[in-house]
Design a protein around this motif. Structure first.
Motif, PDB file in Angstrom:
ATOM      1  N   ASN A   1       0.564  -0.917  -0.256  1.00 52.07           N
ATOM      2  CA  ASN A   1      -0.441   0.237  -0.313  1.00 52.07           C
ATOM      3  C   ASN A   1       0.856   1.206   0.265  1.00 52.07           C
ATOM      4  O   ASN A   1       0.373   2.450  -0.951  1.00 52.07           O
ATOM      5  N   GLU A   2       1.894   1.403   0.669  1.00 55.57           N
ATOM      6  CA  GLU A   2       2.973   2.284   1.065  1.00 55.57           C
ATOM      7  C   GLU A   2       3.491   3.056  -0.637  1.00 55.57           C
ATOM      8  O   GLU A   2       3.854   3.443  -1.199  1.00 55.57           O
TER       9      GLU A   2
ATOM     10  N   ILE B   1       1.197   4.515  -2.406  1.00 56.64           N
ATOM     11  CA  ILE B   1       0.811   4.928  -2.360  1.00 56.64           C
ATOM     12  C   ILE B   1       1.919   6.422  -3.289  1.00 56.64           C
ATOM     13  O   ILE B   1       1.871   7.514  -3.408  1.00 56.64           O
ATOM     14  N   ARG B   2       3.360   5.539  -2.828  1.00 58.70           N
ATOM     15  CA  ARG B   2       4.357   6.101  -3.402  1.00 58.70           C
ATOM     16  C   ARG B   2       4.837   6.497  -4.401  1.00 58.70           C
ATOM     17  O   ARG B   2       4.735   7.667  -5.554  1.00 58.70           O
TER      18      ARG B   2
ATOM     19  N   GLU C   1       4.263  17.067   0.369  1.00 56.01           N
ATOM     20  CA  GLU C   1       3.535  16.695   1.997  1.00 56.01           C
ATOM     21  C   GLU C   1       1.944  16.678   0.855  1.00 56.01           C
ATOM     22  O   GLU C   1       0.556  15.868   1.127  1.00 56.01           O
TER      23      GLU C   1
ATOM     24  N   TRP D   1       1.123  13.535  -1.214  1.00 60.58           N
ATOM     25  CA  TRP D   1       1.339  12.170  -0.601  1.00 60.58           C
ATOM     26  C   TRP D   1      -0.149  11.866   0.039  1.00 60.58           C
ATOM     27  O   TRP D   1      -0.795  11.250  -0.376  1.00 60.58           O
ATOM     28  N   HIS D   2      -0.416  12.952   0.432  1.00 60.58           N
ATOM     29  CA  HIS D   2      -1.949  12.900   0.868  1.00 60.58           C
ATOM     30  C   HIS D   2      -2.927  13.428  -0.623  1.00 60.58           C
ATOM     31  O   HIS D   2      -4.651  12.567  -0.112  1.00 60.58           O
TER      32      HIS D   2
ATOM     33  N   CYS E   1      -2.714   8.890  -1.185  1.00 60.06           N
ATOM     34  CA  CYS E   1      -3.466   8.264   0.242  1.00 60.06           C
ATOM     35  C   CYS E   1      -4.593   8.413  -0.190  1.00 60.06           C
ATOM     36  O   CYS E   1      -5.415   7.221  -0.594  1.00 60.06           O
ATOM     37  N   LYS E   2      -5.453   9.536  -0.525  1.00 59.64           N
ATOM     38  CA  LYS E   2      -6.738   9.552  -1.177  1.00 59.64           C
ATOM     39  C   LYS E   2      -7.236   8.727  -2.078  1.00 59.64           C
ATOM     40  O   LYS E   2      -7.635   7.284  -2.154  1.00 59.64           O
TER      41      LYS E   2
ATOM     42  N   ALA F   1      -5.437   5.797  -3.153  1.00 61.49           N
ATOM     43  CA  ALA F   1      -4.722   4.612  -3.242  1.00 61.49           C
ATOM     44  C   ALA F   1      -6.747   4.164  -2.151  1.00 61.49           C
ATOM     45  O   ALA F   1      -6.596   2.977  -2.127  1.00 61.49           O
ATOM     46  N   GLU F   2      -6.277   4.775  -1.410  1.00 64.53           N
ATOM     47  CA  GLU F   2      -8.017   4.283  -0.411  1.00 64.53           C
ATOM     48  C   GLU F   2      -9.370   4.260  -1.103  1.00 64.53           C
ATOM     49  O   GLU F   2      -9.827   2.755  -1.174  1.00 64.53           O
TER      50      GLU F   2
END
Length: 95
Positions: free
Chosen positions: A4-5, A8-9, A27, A30-31, A34-35, A37-38
């Protein structure tokens, strides 16, 4: 690093490249990643809600029974009259 990380990367890197490689936006990228990937995980997860039952075909009109010879007299009933198509006349040609 989990898968998962890693995902995201990858997404953060793609976002960074799509914006023209700006400095100081790590940042935020990255956020956003994250959204994304979710959302991908939720879309690929099997849905636990009950499914609607499969629609069944509705029965059409009942089939007409086939006439059978009467046991009393041994004769078949008369066939229903069938209309014949009208004959078309040729149009007269003008001289």
């Amino acid at each position: 690093m989990t898968s998962n990380e890693y995902r995201i990367r990858e997404l953060a890197y793609q976002i960074w490249q799509s914006e023209g490689c700006p400095e100081g936006q790590q940042e935020r990228h990255w956020h956003m990643a994250c959204k994304l990937a979710e959302a991908e995980l939720q879309a690929s997860a099997p849905q636990s809600r009950p499914r609607k039952p499969v629609a069944t075909r509705k029965a059409g009109p009942a089939a007409k029974p086939v006439p059978v010879a009467s046991a009393a007299n041994g004769e078949m009933p008369a066939k229903p009259a069938v209309k014949k198509p009208r004959a078309t006349r040729p149009r007269p040609t003008s001289p």
